[in-house]
Design a protein around this motif. Structure first.
Motif, PDB file in Angstrom:
ATOM      1  N   GLN A   6       0.831  -1.207   0.000  1.00 32.41           N
ATOM      2  CA  GLN A   6       0.000   0.000   0.000  1.00 32.41           C
ATOM      3  C   GLN A   6       0.859   1.247   0.000  1.00 32.41           C
ATOM      4  N   GLY A   7       1.945   1.221   0.778  1.00 28.50           N
ATOM      5  CA  GLY A   7       2.909   2.316   0.789  1.00 28.50           C
ATOM      6  C   GLY A   7       2.339   3.646   1.263  1.00 28.50           C
ATOM      7  N   VAL A   8       2.916   4.710   0.762  1.00 31.69           N
ATOM      8  CA  VAL A   8       2.517   6.067   1.130  1.00 31.69           C
ATOM      9  C   VAL A   8       1.268   6.461   0.350  1.00 31.69           C
ATOM     10  N   THR A   9       0.264   6.963   1.067  1.00 32.23           N
ATOM     11  CA  THR A   9      -0.979   7.379   0.421  1.00 32.23           C
ATOM     12  C   THR A   9      -1.216   8.873   0.674  1.00 32.23           C
ATOM     13  N   ALA A  10      -2.328   9.360   0.177  1.00 35.78           N
ATOM     14  CA  ALA A  10      -2.653  10.784   0.317  1.00 35.78           C
ATOM     15  C   ALA A  10      -2.890  11.177   1.765  1.00 35.78           C
ATOM     16  N   THR A  11      -3.237  10.216   2.615  1.00 33.58           N
ATOM     17  CA  THR A  11      -3.517  10.529   4.028  1.00 33.58           C
ATOM     18  C   THR A  11      -2.302  10.328   4.936  1.00 33.58           C
ATOM     19  N   THR A  12      -1.188   9.894   4.370  1.00 33.08           N
ATOM     20  CA  THR A  12       0.007   9.617   5.167  1.00 33.08           C
ATOM     21  C   THR A  12       0.704  10.905   5.612  1.00 33.08           C
ATOM     22  N   TYR A  13       1.079  10.944   6.863  1.00 33.43           N
ATOM     23  CA  TYR A  13       1.838  12.078   7.390  1.00 33.43           C
ATOM     24  C   TYR A  13       3.311  11.907   7.024  1.00 33.43           C
ATOM     25  N   ASP A  14       3.930  12.947   6.472  1.00 35.89           N
ATOM     26  CA  ASP A  14       5.342  12.930   6.084  1.00 35.89           C
ATOM     27  C   ASP A  14       6.090  13.915   6.971  1.00 35.89           C
TER      28      ASP A  14
END
Length: 336
Positions: free
Chosen positions: A323-331
């Protein structure tokens, strides 16, 4: 089976398992040994952290096994005045961290016995085997006549307390009985037993561990779950155990996602909060800041409703990695 039952049990025991019967733990360490030795065996359809100890008390269970996230989930349950009200004298566990072992034993007034063994482990095992002065949190040591070591990726044996892959020496005369065969996967089958630089044959377990100066082994992580970040090899569990200490966190999973900037891994954490709790990524990072090295701090954080797990409660990180990094992931790096 009778030998296993008598090794782990004693007269009057009542065994219990909530694990699936097609898995080696429930089948080979609980049900069949219990039936062979005449111990009553209590079966549950599934693991329930909230009802677990009620079941133990109701049926007078004295002996059970824990796997995966089970001990962590039990410790995350609200404390109850009858936590110590049970007949359990032996809890068999695998890869339970030292700090959790001590708190688990104290809270529920039980004794945890760690051991190591794998269905695809060539028959090799680690345990206490009646030895005395057993350190807290150890998987044990091999039985007499068996050699276990810690090895780096180049096949070199490592010294005390250096993390590497757990390997076992395979004697030439036992090669056939130690072979592990994977269905329609010849490459995986051949990779299990390899000849080291010393000319000896070694079975590679795929697990990372350490060995102390007295020969006791300690689990670190699955080798495939190790994260390589900017020259540092990081055990995912060393990140998870810090995150899981937060009072609002139910459980977490740390894993590597490919970094476009550095060509290795960046650290990502999927975090499940306790019901009704709220927490922001910066608040979680502030909590972790002084409890782990800077290079271990996750760059990416996702708050999720649940983690994908196998039937024996092991987190299946491959689905999280996919799934990895998505639009809701905090960076953390983009947040400054």
């Amino acid at each position: 089976p009778t030998f296993i039952a008598n090794m782990m049990g004693r007269a009057g025991d009542v065994f219990y398992t909530c694990l699936p019967l097609y898995h080696g733990n429930a089948l080979q360490l609980t049900t069949i040994p219990g039936f062979a030795a005449g111990f009553p065996v209590i079966l549950s359809k599934r693991f329930s952290a909230s009802r677990f100890w009620d079941i133990i008390r109701k049926y007078g269970v004295t002996n059970f096994n824990l796997l995966g996230s089970m001990p962590h989930f039990l410790m995350k349950q609200p404390e109850r005045p009858n936590d110590k009200d049970n007949l359990v004298w032996r809890v068999n566990s695998a890869a339970c961290p030292k700090e959790l072992v001590e708190s688990f034993e104290k809270r529920f007034d039980v004794k945890v016995y760690e051991a190591y063994g794998a269905v695809d482990g060539g028959g090799f095992m680690l345990g206490s085997y009646g030895r005395e002065n057993i350190p807290v949190g150890t998987m044990g040591m091999p039985p007499d006549g068996v050699t276990g070591e810690i090895m780096d990726d180049d096949g070199n044996l490592l010294g005390p307390d250096e993390p590497g892959e757990l390997v076992f020496h395979v004697k030439e005369e036992e090669l056939e009985q130690r072979k592990v065969v994977y269905y329609k996967d010849e490459a995986a089958s051949k990779s299990r037993i390899q000849k080291g630089p010393d000319g000896r044959l070694w079975l590679h377990t795929g697990d990372l561990a350490t060995k102390d100066e007295n020969g006791w082994f300690y689990f670190v992580d699955r080798k495939k779950d190790a994260i390589r970040r900017r020259g540092e090899n990081i055990a995912a569990w060393s990140i998870e155990r810090v995150i899981n200490q937060h009072e609002k966190v139910l459980e977490s999973a740390a894993y590597g996602v490919k970094s476009q900037e550095y060509g290795e891994d960046d650290i990502m954490a999927a975090v499940v909060l306790k019901p009704g709790e709220s927490l922001t990524p910066p608040e979680l990072l502030d909590f972790c800041q002084d409890k782990m090295a800077d290079f271990m701090l996750p760059r990416f954080i996702d708050f999720v409703e649940k983690l994908p797990k196998s039937e024996v409660h092991r987190i299946m990180k491959r689905f999280l990695k996919d799934q990895g990094v998505t639009a809701t992931t905090y960076d953390r790096e983009k947040a400054g």
